[in-house]
Scaffold this motif. Structure first.
Motif, PDB file in Angstrom:
ATOM      1  N   VAL A   1      18.160  -7.274  -2.922  1.00  0.00           N
ATOM      2  CA  VAL A   1      18.559  -8.021  -4.014  1.00  0.00           C
ATOM      3  C   VAL A   1      20.311  -7.168  -4.446  1.00  0.00           C
ATOM      4  N   PHE A   2      21.001  -7.067  -4.759  1.00  0.00           N
ATOM      5  CA  PHE A   2      22.428  -6.374  -5.728  1.00  0.00           C
ATOM      6  C   PHE A   2      22.498  -7.417  -6.123  1.00  0.00           C
ATOM      7  N   ILE A   3      22.187  -7.329  -8.065  1.00  0.00           N
ATOM      8  CA  ILE A   3      23.132  -7.970  -8.977  1.00  0.00           C
ATOM      9  C   ILE A   3      23.869  -7.201 -10.035  1.00  0.00           C
ATOM     10  N   ASN A   4      24.813  -8.083 -10.695  1.00  0.00           N
ATOM     11  CA  ASN A   4      25.561  -7.657 -11.512  1.00  0.00           C
ATOM     12  C   ASN A   4      25.603  -8.298 -12.685  1.00  0.00           C
TER      13      ASN A   4
ATOM     14  N   ASP B   1      24.461 -12.709  -9.970  1.00  0.00           N
ATOM     15  CA  ASP B   1      24.730 -13.063 -11.606  1.00  0.00           C
ATOM     16  C   ASP B   1      23.140 -12.631 -11.650  1.00  0.00           C
ATOM     17  N   ALA B   2      23.050 -11.874 -12.318  1.00  0.00           N
ATOM     18  CA  ALA B   2      21.520 -11.208 -13.365  1.00  0.00           C
ATOM     19  C   ALA B   2      21.178 -12.223 -14.014  1.00  0.00           C
ATOM     20  N   THR B   3      21.595 -13.266 -14.387  1.00  0.00           N
ATOM     21  CA  THR B   3      20.578 -14.523 -14.728  1.00  0.00           C
ATOM     22  C   THR B   3      20.104 -15.722 -13.949  1.00  0.00           C
ATOM     23  N   THR B   4      20.453 -15.449 -13.155  1.00  0.00           N
ATOM     24  CA  THR B   4      19.713 -16.895 -12.167  1.00  0.00           C
ATOM     25  C   THR B   4      18.315 -16.124 -11.116  1.00  0.00           C
TER      26      THR B   4
ATOM     27  N   ILE C   1      13.274  -6.015  -4.703  1.00  0.00           N
ATOM     28  CA  ILE C   1      13.791  -5.103  -5.346  1.00  0.00           C
ATOM     29  C   ILE C   1      15.279  -5.598  -5.581  1.00  0.00           C
ATOM     30  N   VAL C   2      15.130  -4.946  -6.809  1.00  0.00           N
ATOM     31  CA  VAL C   2      16.619  -5.630  -6.586  1.00  0.00           C
ATOM     32  C   VAL C   2      17.051  -3.886  -7.637  1.00  0.00           C
TER      33      VAL C   2
ATOM     34  N   ASN D   1       5.550  -8.760  -9.609  1.00  0.00           N
ATOM     35  CA  ASN D   1       5.329  -7.812  -8.194  1.00  0.00           C
ATOM     36  C   ASN D   1       7.146  -7.552  -8.252  1.00  0.00           C
ATOM     37  N   ASP D   2       8.128  -7.600  -8.874  1.00  0.00           N
ATOM     38  CA  ASP D   2       9.729  -7.268  -8.713  1.00  0.00           C
ATOM     39  C   ASP D   2       9.708  -6.337  -9.245  1.00  0.00           C
ATOM     40  N   TYR D   3      11.000  -5.148  -8.755  1.00  0.00           N
ATOM     41  CA  TYR D   3      11.419  -4.267  -9.316  1.00  0.00           C
ATOM     42  C   TYR D   3      12.904  -3.934  -9.734  1.00  0.00           C
ATOM     43  N   VAL D   4      13.118  -3.606 -10.767  1.00  0.00           N
ATOM     44  CA  VAL D   4      14.786  -3.362 -11.000  1.00  0.00           C
ATOM     45  C   VAL D   4      15.224  -2.804 -11.416  1.00  0.00           C
ATOM     46  N   PHE D   5      15.948  -1.612 -10.494  1.00  0.00           N
ATOM     47  CA  PHE D   5      16.724  -0.711 -10.264  1.00  0.00           C
ATOM     48  C   PHE D   5      17.889  -0.424 -11.189  1.00  0.00           C
TER      49      PHE D   5
END
Length: 161
Positions: A41-44, A64-67, A8-9, A73-77
């Motif tokens: 996880v929390f990204i920028n 870092d989002a690029t990593t 869950i991103v 199965n994943d979600y990006v909010f």
């Protein structure tokens, strides 16, 4: 080896609206603590490890989002933020990641005016969506190919939420 949990991103844009980020993040925090098989996880998007919110609260130790390696199965909010269009204009490289993840089947979820990020990629053109009632007309004006739904809290189109 394939992951056995959902990731869950939460994207943390500059001047993020705290309610858009913290409310949904806490739901998944509680689910994880209750035994759900997930990782939050929390990204920028700009290689900065510190981002300030619209209320002046700072977020640190962002990934870092690029990593990130994501799968279907994943979600990006993507939450809303102040000055949404200026923030998007300064960070167009993140739009490419959204498109890539969408094409890979990752579930892309906008919260409030976070939909403007998805709209800027073009992947929602011809599809239904919604946003905060104060921004419905602006969304229609900026992205006339989108089918903007009024009086809806949630809209699901493919892997867009």
């Amino acid at each position: 080896m394939k992951r056995t949990y959902n990731r869950i991103v939460f994207f943390v844009p500059e001047k993020v609206h705290l309610l858009d980020l913290c409310g949904p993040a806490h739901v998944f925090y509680e689910a994880e603590k209750a035994g759900a098989s997930l990782e939050v996880v929390f990204i920028n998007h700009n290689q900065s490890t510190t981002i300030d919110s619209s209320a002046g609260l700072y977020f640190t130790k962002l990934i870092d989002a690029t990593t990130l390696e994501l799968n279907s199965n994943d979600y990006v909010f993507i939450p809303g933020s102040e000055n949404i269009h200026q923030v998007i204009d300064k960070n167009t490289s993140f739009l490419n990641l959204i498109k890539k993840w969408y094409d890979e089947g990752v579930k892309i979820c906008s919260i409030c005016v976070g939909v403007f990020w998805i709209a800027a990629t073009g992947i929602i053109d011809g599809k239904k969506t919604t946003t905060h009632w104060k921004y419905l007309e602006l969304l229609k004006k900026k992205r006339p190919k989108i089918i903007v739904q009024k009086n809806n809290l949630f809209v699901i189109e493919d892997n867009l939420y």
